[in-house]
Write a protein that holds these residues in place. Structure first.
Motif, short mmCIF file in Angstrom:
data_model
loop_
_atom_site.label_atom_id
_atom_site.label_comp_id
_atom_site.label_asym_id
_atom_site.label_seq_id
_atom_site.Cartn_x
_atom_site.Cartn_y
_atom_site.Cartn_z
N GLU A 41 0.92 -1.22 0.12
CA GLU A 41 -0.03 -0.01 -0.20
C GLU A 41 0.85 1.40 -0.04
OE1 GLU A 41 -2.44 -0.86 3.42
OE2 GLU A 41 -3.95 -1.58 2.33
N GLU A 42 2.11 1.11 0.62
CA GLU A 42 2.72 2.39 0.69
C GLU A 42 3.20 2.85 -0.77
OE1 GLU A 42 2.91 -0.07 2.84
OE2 GLU A 42 2.28 0.77 4.62
N ILE A 43 3.63 1.80 -1.42
CA ILE A 43 4.04 1.96 -2.95
C ILE A 43 3.00 2.35 -3.67
CG2 ILE A 43 5.14 1.00 -4.93
CD1 ILE A 43 7.10 1.49 -2.74
N ALA A 44 1.89 1.56 -3.81
CA ALA A 44 0.69 1.87 -4.49
C ALA A 44 0.00 3.31 -4.35
CB ALA A 44 -0.48 0.86 -4.03
N PHE A 45 0.03 3.97 -3.42
CA PHE A 45 -0.39 5.27 -3.18
C PHE A 45 0.60 6.33 -2.78
CE2 PHE A 45 -3.61 2.02 -1.32
CZ PHE A 45 -4.78 2.35 -2.39
N LEU A 46 1.79 6.00 -2.91
CA LEU A 46 2.97 6.91 -2.64
C LEU A 46 2.77 8.21 -3.32
CD1 LEU A 46 5.38 7.16 -1.27
CD2 LEU A 46 6.86 6.15 -2.97
N GLU A 148 -9.40 6.71 1.74
CA GLU A 148 -8.99 6.11 2.96
C GLU A 148 -7.40 6.15 3.04
OE1 GLU A 148 -10.87 2.87 4.71
OE2 GLU A 148 -12.94 3.68 4.78
N ASN A 149 -6.92 6.26 1.72
CA ASN A 149 -5.37 5.92 1.82
C ASN A 149 -4.69 7.27 1.24
OD1 ASN A 149 -4.16 2.96 1.98
ND2 ASN A 149 -6.34 2.85 1.13
N LEU A 150 -5.52 8.45 1.13
CA LEU A 150 -4.91 9.78 0.78
C LEU A 150 -3.68 10.06 1.63
CD1 LEU A 150 -7.95 11.81 0.05
CD2 LEU A 150 -6.21 11.26 -1.57
N HIS A 151 -3.72 9.59 2.78
CA HIS A 151 -2.58 9.89 3.68
C HIS A 151 -1.32 9.31 3.39
CE1 HIS A 151 -4.13 5.89 5.43
NE2 HIS A 151 -2.64 5.92 5.87
N ARG A 152 -1.40 8.23 2.46
CA ARG A 152 -0.21 7.52 1.93
C ARG A 152 0.63 8.24 0.89
NH1 ARG A 152 -0.14 2.56 4.67
NH2 ARG A 152 -2.09 1.77 5.11
N MET A 153 -0.11 9.29 0.49
CA MET A 153 0.40 10.02 -0.69
C MET A 153 1.17 11.14 -0.25
SD MET A 153 -2.02 11.80 -3.89
CE MET A 153 -1.32 12.23 -5.33
N ASP A 158 0.74 19.62 -3.41
CA ASP A 158 -0.85 20.04 -3.08
C ASP A 158 -1.74 19.97 -4.25
OD1 ASP A 158 0.06 20.46 -0.29
OD2 ASP A 158 0.14 22.40 -0.60
N GLU A 159 -1.33 20.36 -5.41
CA GLU A 159 -1.91 20.13 -6.67
C GLU A 159 -2.61 18.62 -7.16
OE1 GLU A 159 -0.34 20.11 -10.79
OE2 GLU A 159 -1.53 22.24 -10.77
N GLU A 160 -1.35 17.95 -6.89
CA GLU A 160 -1.59 16.38 -7.31
C GLU A 160 -2.59 15.62 -6.18
OE1 GLU A 160 2.69 15.32 -9.40
OE2 GLU A 160 2.67 15.20 -7.19
N ARG A 161 -2.39 16.02 -4.91
CA ARG A 161 -3.39 15.45 -3.90
C ARG A 161 -4.60 16.05 -4.10
NH1 ARG A 161 0.97 17.17 -0.63
NH2 ARG A 161 2.33 15.57 0.29
N ALA A 162 -4.86 17.32 -4.63
CA ALA A 162 -6.15 17.49 -4.93
C ALA A 162 -6.83 17.09 -6.00
CB ALA A 162 -6.29 19.19 -5.11
N LEU A 163 -6.19 16.99 -7.37
CA LEU A 163 -6.40 16.07 -8.34
C LEU A 163 -7.21 14.64 -7.95
CD1 LEU A 163 -3.69 17.29 -10.92
CD2 LEU A 163 -6.26 17.82 -10.61
N ILE A 164 -6.42 14.03 -7.12
CA ILE A 164 -6.65 12.55 -6.75
C ILE A 164 -7.89 12.62 -5.98
CG2 ILE A 164 -6.10 10.58 -5.52
CD1 ILE A 164 -4.72 10.85 -8.31
N GLU A 165 -7.96 13.58 -4.99
CA GLU A 165 -9.18 13.56 -3.93
C GLU A 165 -10.38 14.12 -4.74
OE1 GLU A 165 -10.82 15.47 0.20
OE2 GLU A 165 -8.51 16.16 -0.63
N GLY A 166 -10.33 15.10 -5.52
CA GLY A 166 -11.11 15.54 -6.37
C GLY A 166 -12.01 14.52 -7.27
N GLN A 167 -11.24 13.71 -7.88
CA GLN A 167 -11.70 12.56 -8.83
C GLN A 167 -12.39 11.44 -7.92
OE1 GLN A 167 -9.06 11.22 -12.30
NE2 GLN A 167 -7.52 12.37 -10.60
N LEU A 168 -11.84 11.05 -6.76
CA LEU A 168 -12.60 10.16 -5.84
C LEU A 168 -13.89 10.72 -5.54
CD1 LEU A 168 -9.23 8.95 -3.97
CD2 LEU A 168 -10.34 7.60 -5.93
#
Length: 637
Positions: A41-46, A148-153, A158-168
């Motif tokens: 999981e650490e690699i998958a969501f890194l 639930e795995n956003l914290h592993r990213m 910040d832009e990349e985290r927002a893109l992932i969270e927004g899609q989900l």
């Protein structure tokens, strides 16, 4: 050859498929996997690349209702009639009151039901096997797993985290909304449910479900960009971001979700009132107004397409299988090109006399066309189309003359030249659409049972002689889920019913409800809404509904519109009719077909749908409602 158009970028494709295996239920024996195939999981969501590889599969969970079967049924209101050869289609069953037919368990043709349900939830399959019901639940679980795995990213901007969270968040809301609009309030699953515990998630009311979806859509809109091409992450896939979830999509579905929640059927389910819910409608208008303000101030990549390119919203031809939609389509599914689209689906709109292939045909009903597609001067046709009308200028001897310009782009009527090129001399009589009573294009089994054909989704060359089906012609049909014109129409309805005033508008957009309708009419070359339809809210509401019926005809909206307005089971919306007439002896085929004179023009009822109150909601699967007591069946089923 089938070229599946994935949303591909510089993602490690092997990683994507490995993640699918890692996080979805499978019968594979994991003990036999090689150690290097296991990804932690650490690699998958890194980082963004890895997490986006996980997120990409959600796009594959969107069923393509246009290509859901060899011949595809997606219009279930009073707008379309399937020929008798299509007795295995959902439309045929719904016309007879059998609403169980949306489920594969009740399908009568090899286990294939509608785009709403399929046996498989395999996201790697082609559109034939993708159904909303199984893929929505799969997609909801996947979205929750990602959230639930956003914290592993940890290796991301910040832009990349927002893109992932927004899609989900968007997908979690979209899948729930797509389900509740058909079956009513459901459990809103906002966490990964443990597999070792008994389910006890209660069905929420529609309003409760819609509120949770609204919160997700709103958060997604705040996180996502208008255009991925203008982001650092998106520039890695520049020019290939057209289908990626963005702010405009999230605002559009936020507004649609709230408008549905404010509609009479959904308000009845939640509050017991059969009227509009003004609060939900006002909030809908604000969301849609925010979107339209962005569009009209030039801040987005979206715009209404010119009317002379209107057909490009639905199909392309000779453009190397280009995705249809242009600047107007906001939300579309992924798609298959090649024979899946041009060989099967496009053949279902013209009669077998000029098209080979499956005998199943889908034709616009006369009641829908005549009740909604009025005259070019803005007046509707009279209720009795056998009679002339001095105010509108309608003449039953020339029923196709002087009509709304969208009439000519949406339907084929009698006398239209269909075959453009050469054809055998013994077939010349079929060059023109013989849609008069007894004509060669008519027929209950493999022709038009109604006297009209669909022109909106295929060019006239989609016949056996002009052969637009040839692979080299690259004829490709893909109807969008949601386009900008629909946003204007929803805004008009939401502002009108939210503020109970014809001139109402949101606080963030300058156009009134009337202005929004006139924007769509102006694009089509129609005059503004006539003053007599602006005298009261109920009168204007009817005109808003008629405008939706014309602009969005046959695009999958009518069934849900009739349901949410609580008109589905009321006459005349339960009737499906045909036009019957004879060509006058002095009529000449080959000129302007609108000027052909006809005799004895009339409508005749083909069937009346035996619908009752229970038909406002689709029945849930028996296998689902027996899982646990709190997941109850819909009333009457």
């Amino acid at each position: 050859m089938k070229n599946l158009k994935y949303i591909k970028n510089k993602i490690n494709i092997f990683l994507s498929f490995s993640l699918v295996l890692l996080f979805s239920t499978s019968c594979l024996d994991y003990l036999e996997r090689t150690p290097e195939s296991v990804i932690s999981e650490e690699i998958a969501f890194l980082n963004f690349e890895n997490f986006q590889g996980f997120t990409e599969e959600l796009y594959q969970c969107i069923p393509n209702f246009t290509t859901s079967y060899w011949t595809a049924s997606w219009n279930w209101g009073e707008d379309e009639m399937v020929s008798a050869a299509g007795n295995f289609h959902v439309t045929f069953a719904f016309d007879r009151g059998n609403f169980w037919a949306w489920q594969v368990e009740h399908s009568g043709h090899g286990g294939q039901a509608s785009w709403m349900d399929k046996w498989s939830a395999n996201t790697n399959d082609n559109p034939h096997t993708k159904g909303l019901w199984p893929l929505a639940w799969y997609g909801i679980r996947k979205a929750n797993l990602g959230l639930e795995n956003l914290h592993r990213m940890t290796e991301a901007t910040d832009e990349e985290r927002a893109l992932i969270e927004g899609q989900l968040l968007f997908f979690r809301a979209w899948f729930h909304f797509m389900l509740i609009q058909h079956v009513g309030g459901l459990p809103y699953i906002d966490r990964v449910l443990p597999g070792d515990q008994q389910l006890r998630e209660p069905r929420l009311s529609y309003h409760e479900s819609a509120e949770k979806a609204a919160a997700d859509f709103r958060r997604a809109a705040d996180l996502l960009p208008i255009d991925w091409d203008n982001t650092v992450a998106g520039r890695r896939t520049l020019g290939r971001n057209e289908l990626r979830i963005n702010k405009v999509m999230a605002l559009a579905y936020l507004g649609k979700n709230l408008l549905y929640a404010g509609s009479p059927l959904m308000n009845l389910e939640s509050t017991g009132s059969r009227s509009y819910n003004a609060d939900f409608c006002r909030r809908s208008a604000e969301a849609l107004g925010e979107l339209l303000n962005l569009v009209e101030t030039g801040q987005t990549q979206y715009a209404l397409v010119p009317f002379d390119r209107w057909h490009g919203l639905f199909y392309t031809m000779g453009q190397n299988w280009a995705l249809s939609g242009s600047t107007e389509s906001i939300f579309r599914s992924l798609y298959w090109s090649g024979d899946q689209s041009n060989w099967g689906i496009t053949k279902q709109f013209f009669p077998s006399v000029i098209v080979d292939g499956d005998a199943t045909k889908f034709a616009p009903t006369a009641n829908y066309v005549n009740r909604n597609f009025g005259m070019a001067n803005g007046h509707p046709l009279p209720a009795n189309v056998s009679q002339a009308d001095a105010e509108s200028g309608y003449d039953p001897e020339f029923p196709f003359r002087g009509r709304d310009p969208r009439f000519y782009k949406s339907v084929v009527f009698d006398g239209v030249q269909v075959v453009q090129g050469s054809m055998p001399p013994n077939q010349e009589d079929n060059r023109f659409a013989n849609l008069f009573t007894g004509g060669s294009y008519r027929g209950a089994v493999s022709g038009s049972p109604t006297g009209y054909l669909n022109r909106k989704f295929v060019p006239l060359q989609a016949n056996a002689y002009d052969n637009a089906f040839a692979f080299g012609a690259a004829l490709h049909l893909n109807v969008p889920y949601l386009r900008l014109a629909d946003v204007y129409l929803m805004y008009a309805e939401a502002a009108l019913m939210g503020h109970n005033a014809v001139t109402a508008k949101s606080t963030n957009f300058d156009k009134t409800a009337v202005d929004a309708i006139n924007t769509i009419r102006e694009r089509a070359g129609m005059p503004n809404v006539l003053p007599k339809y602006l005298e009261s809210v109920p009168v204007f509401l009817d005109e808003v509904r008629r405008e939706r019926a014309v602009e969005l005809a046959f695009e999958r909206h009518r069934f849900n519109d009739l349901r949410r307005w609580m008109l589905l089971i009321e006459r005349p919306y339960t009737l499906k009719t045909a036009i019957e007439f004879n060509r006058a002896p002095d009529s000449e085929v080959g000129g302007d077909p609108a000027d052909m004179r006809v005799l004895n023009y009339r409508e005749e009822v083909l069937l009346e749908r035996p619908l009752a109150e229970r038909h406002y909601w689709l029945p849930l699967k028996v296998s689902d409602v027996t899982l646990y007591p709190e997941f109850r069946q819909n009333p009457g089923w």
